[in-house]
Design a protein around this motif. Structure first.
Motif, short mmCIF file in Angstrom:
data_model
loop_
_atom_site.label_atom_id
_atom_site.label_comp_id
_atom_site.label_asym_id
_atom_site.label_seq_id
_atom_site.Cartn_x
_atom_site.Cartn_y
_atom_site.Cartn_z
N THR A 61 37.03 56.73 -5.93
CA THR A 61 36.00 57.28 -6.81
C THR A 61 35.47 58.60 -6.27
OG1 THR A 61 34.20 56.17 -5.63
CG2 THR A 61 35.28 54.94 -7.41
N LYS A 62 35.87 58.95 -5.02
CA LYS A 62 35.34 60.14 -4.33
C LYS A 62 33.81 60.07 -4.26
CE LYS A 62 37.46 63.39 -3.25
NZ LYS A 62 38.07 63.78 -1.97
N THR A 63 33.29 58.86 -4.06
CA THR A 63 31.85 58.65 -4.01
C THR A 63 31.51 57.75 -2.82
OG1 THR A 63 31.68 58.80 -6.41
CG2 THR A 63 29.83 57.79 -5.26
N LEU A 64 30.47 58.14 -2.08
CA LEU A 64 29.95 57.34 -0.98
C LEU A 64 28.71 56.61 -1.46
CD1 LEU A 64 30.09 60.04 1.86
CD2 LEU A 64 31.94 58.54 1.04
N GLY A 65 28.56 55.37 -1.09
CA GLY A 65 27.40 54.58 -1.49
C GLY A 65 26.35 54.54 -0.38
N LEU A 66 25.09 54.59 -0.75
CA LEU A 66 24.00 54.55 0.21
C LEU A 66 22.84 53.78 -0.40
CD1 LEU A 66 22.48 55.53 2.79
CD2 LEU A 66 21.85 57.58 1.49
N VAL A 67 22.41 52.74 0.27
CA VAL A 67 21.22 51.99 -0.15
C VAL A 67 20.18 52.14 0.95
CG1 VAL A 67 20.26 49.78 -0.82
CG2 VAL A 67 22.59 50.36 -1.47
N LEU A 68 19.08 52.81 0.64
CA LEU A 68 18.02 53.01 1.62
C LEU A 68 17.14 51.76 1.66
CD1 LEU A 68 17.19 56.65 0.56
CD2 LEU A 68 18.25 55.97 2.70
N PRO A 69 17.06 51.11 2.82
CA PRO A 69 16.34 49.84 2.91
C PRO A 69 14.84 50.02 3.03
CG PRO A 69 17.23 50.41 5.05
CD PRO A 69 17.66 51.51 4.10
N ARG A 70 14.28 50.79 2.13
CA ARG A 70 12.84 51.06 2.14
C ARG A 70 12.36 51.21 0.71
NH1 ARG A 70 13.82 49.83 6.44
NH2 ARG A 70 13.30 50.73 8.45
N SER A 71 11.09 51.03 0.50
CA SER A 71 10.52 51.25 -0.82
C SER A 71 10.43 52.75 -1.10
CB SER A 71 9.11 50.65 -0.89
OG SER A 71 8.23 51.34 -0.03
N ALA A 72 10.27 53.11 -2.35
CA ALA A 72 10.14 54.52 -2.71
C ALA A 72 8.93 55.14 -2.03
CB ALA A 72 10.04 54.66 -4.23
N GLU A 73 7.86 54.36 -1.85
CA GLU A 73 6.65 54.87 -1.20
C GLU A 73 6.97 55.35 0.22
OE1 GLU A 73 2.21 53.30 0.24
OE2 GLU A 73 3.72 51.90 -0.51
N GLU A 74 7.70 54.54 0.97
CA GLU A 74 8.05 54.91 2.33
C GLU A 74 8.99 56.11 2.38
OE1 GLU A 74 9.11 51.98 5.20
OE2 GLU A 74 8.10 50.39 4.08
N LEU A 75 9.93 56.17 1.45
CA LEU A 75 10.88 57.26 1.44
C LEU A 75 10.19 58.60 1.29
CD1 LEU A 75 13.75 55.77 -0.76
CD2 LEU A 75 13.58 55.84 1.72
N PHE A 76 9.17 58.65 0.42
CA PHE A 76 8.46 59.90 0.21
C PHE A 76 7.47 60.18 1.35
CE2 PHE A 76 9.74 59.16 -4.27
CZ PHE A 76 10.35 60.38 -4.49
N ALA A 77 7.02 59.12 2.05
CA ALA A 77 6.02 59.31 3.09
C ALA A 77 6.63 59.78 4.41
CB ALA A 77 5.26 58.00 3.32
N ASN A 78 7.89 59.47 4.66
CA ASN A 78 8.50 59.79 5.94
C ASN A 78 9.63 60.80 5.77
OD1 ASN A 78 9.77 59.80 8.49
ND2 ASN A 78 9.03 57.73 8.89
N PRO A 79 9.48 62.01 6.34
CA PRO A 79 10.50 63.06 6.19
C PRO A 79 11.84 62.72 6.84
CG PRO A 79 8.39 63.99 6.90
CD PRO A 79 8.28 62.52 7.04
N PHE A 80 11.89 61.67 7.66
CA PHE A 80 13.17 61.30 8.27
C PHE A 80 14.24 61.10 7.21
CE2 PHE A 80 16.18 57.90 9.16
CZ PHE A 80 16.75 58.31 10.35
N PHE A 81 13.89 60.40 6.14
CA PHE A 81 14.88 60.04 5.14
C PHE A 81 15.38 61.26 4.37
CE2 PHE A 81 12.60 56.06 5.88
CZ PHE A 81 13.66 55.23 6.17
N SER A 82 14.47 62.18 4.02
CA SER A 82 14.91 63.37 3.29
C SER A 82 15.81 64.25 4.15
CB SER A 82 13.71 64.17 2.78
OG SER A 82 12.88 64.56 3.85
N GLU A 83 15.51 64.31 5.45
CA GLU A 83 16.31 65.16 6.34
C GLU A 83 17.69 64.53 6.59
OE1 GLU A 83 16.86 68.59 8.90
OE2 GLU A 83 15.78 68.07 7.08
N VAL A 84 17.73 63.21 6.75
CA VAL A 84 19.03 62.57 6.97
C VAL A 84 19.88 62.66 5.71
CG1 VAL A 84 18.60 60.15 6.30
CG2 VAL A 84 20.06 60.65 8.26
N LEU A 85 19.23 62.58 4.54
CA LEU A 85 19.95 62.75 3.28
C LEU A 85 20.49 64.16 3.13
CD1 LEU A 85 17.76 60.79 0.71
CD2 LEU A 85 20.14 60.34 1.30
N ARG A 86 19.72 65.13 3.59
CA ARG A 86 20.18 66.53 3.51
C ARG A 86 21.48 66.70 4.29
NH1 ARG A 86 19.26 71.68 5.89
NH2 ARG A 86 18.20 70.76 7.70
N GLY A 87 21.58 66.08 5.46
CA GLY A 87 22.81 66.15 6.24
C GLY A 87 23.97 65.46 5.55
#
Length: 346
Positions: A61-87
């Motif tokens: 499918t040329k697609t990688l799957g990723l399930v972030l084991p956190r709620s949306a609230e935590e994802l927006f509160a912690n920049p770790f996730f946005s930076e790791v996603l950027r990479g």
């Protein structure tokens, strides 16, 4: 009679399920002796590889799957996730892969989402972030013989492909820095206790205290969530004690920022009254008042290398090592005070 599984073969051969999977796939890093032992076990049990799972891989499918084991609230509160996603996105784009991402509020949702992605043939491989101890998602993917890479590590399956920091050494270095600055009463604020990374960083802190012959005070080790509002509440009782710590190692910069903000609001001065070392080196740590001394774990590179590792596996490239380690470094700022006359009376 129940069908023979890859776990049955692994048990008889005395190896892990992932090793059996590598033998089936003719992985070049498996020794001839191990391969022979596994094949003998397969023959004895009458095991045949799950070709349905294999077909899921063959139809790319040329697609990688990723399930972030956190709620949306935590994802927006912690920049770790946005930076790791950027990479991850940077690497996926370079290799012409897409990233299918979802979030999960709890382990049950995470398992359901991963299963849907895999059995629905939506992705070629999965990325798991910060696995739990005895993580059922890892067990599920191994049982399906489906490609995946862990950002972090698995306690139960050390040979699965991973990208990680040496978190034990990183926490050791952070604690030793405080010891070298004269601190003898050092507390530790951990992440969620069910995460492997939390246990690793706690182990590094404990190792540094033991090496310096400093006692480990259980009441100074506090498990905290990763949202900033919990930073101060987790240490308020410790700070009110007469022999409170003079410094803390905090396993996340977001919590460290919340602690500093609330401590200052309660009348404490940082670092005059208490020193703080954080983890992750997010932008917030540099903008804090005072700027936070922290361990830079290379978040962007963790994300990039995780996606790269999985794509190399999917494309059949020879992977030199299943476990990739991203280096860390201590970034010294103004949140740690030097104590010229350390109090050794504990």
């Amino acid at each position: 009679m129940p069908s023979v599984t890859i776990k049955d073969v692994a048990r008889l051969a005395g190896v892990s399920p992932s090793t059996v999977s590598r033998v089936i796939s003719n992985h070049p890093r498996i020794s001839k002796a191990t391969a022979e032992k596994v094949r003998q076990a397969m023959e004895t049990l009458g095991y045949h590889p799950n070709m349905t799972a294999k077909k899921l891989v063959s139809k790319s499918t040329k697609t990688l799957g990723l399930v972030l084991p956190r709620s949306a609230e935590e994802l927006f509160a912690n920049p770790f996730f946005s930076e790791v996603l950027r990479g991850m996105l940077a690497c996926a784009n370079q290799k012409q892969y897409d990233l299918l991402m979802s979030s999960a509020n709890n382990p049950k949702e995470e398992m359901e989402t991963v299963t849907r992605m895999v059995l629905g043939r939506q992705v070629d491989g999965m990325i798991l972030i910060k696995p739990r101890k005895a993580d059922p998602v890892i067990e599920k993917l191994l049982a399906l013989d489906f490609p995946f890479v862990v950002l972090g590590r698995s306690l139960e399956h050390p040979d699965v492909p991973t990208v990680n920091n040496d978190n034990i050494t990183a926490a050791f270095d952070a604690t030793v820095h405080l010891i070298n600055q004269g601190h003898r009463r050092i507390g530790f604020v951990s992440g969620p206790p069910e995460l492997v990374v939390s246990g690793d960083r706690l182990a590094g802190y404990q190792k540094a205290l033991s090496q310096a012959k400093l006692p480990l005070r259980d009441e100074w080790v506090i498990a905290s969530d990763i949202l900033p509002k919990n930073g101060f509440h987790a240490v308020s009782m410790v700070m009110n004690a007469p022999d409170r710590p003079t410094a803390f190692v905090v396993s996340d910069d977001v919590v460290a920022f919340g602690m500093i903000r609330e401590l200052v609001g309660a009348g404490y001065q940082i670092p005059e009254d208490v020193s703080v070392v954080g983890f992750n080196n997010i932008v917030l740590s540099e903008l804090s008042n005072p700027p936070i001394t922290t361990v830079d774990i290379g978040i962007y590179h963790l994300g990039y290398q995780t996606a790269r590792h999985l794509i190399r596996i999917l494309q059949g490239e020879k992977v030199p090592e299943p476990n990739v380690t991203v280096p860390h470094r201590l970034v010294i700022r103004q949140s740690v005070r030097f104590l010229p006359h350390a109090d050794d009376s504990l």
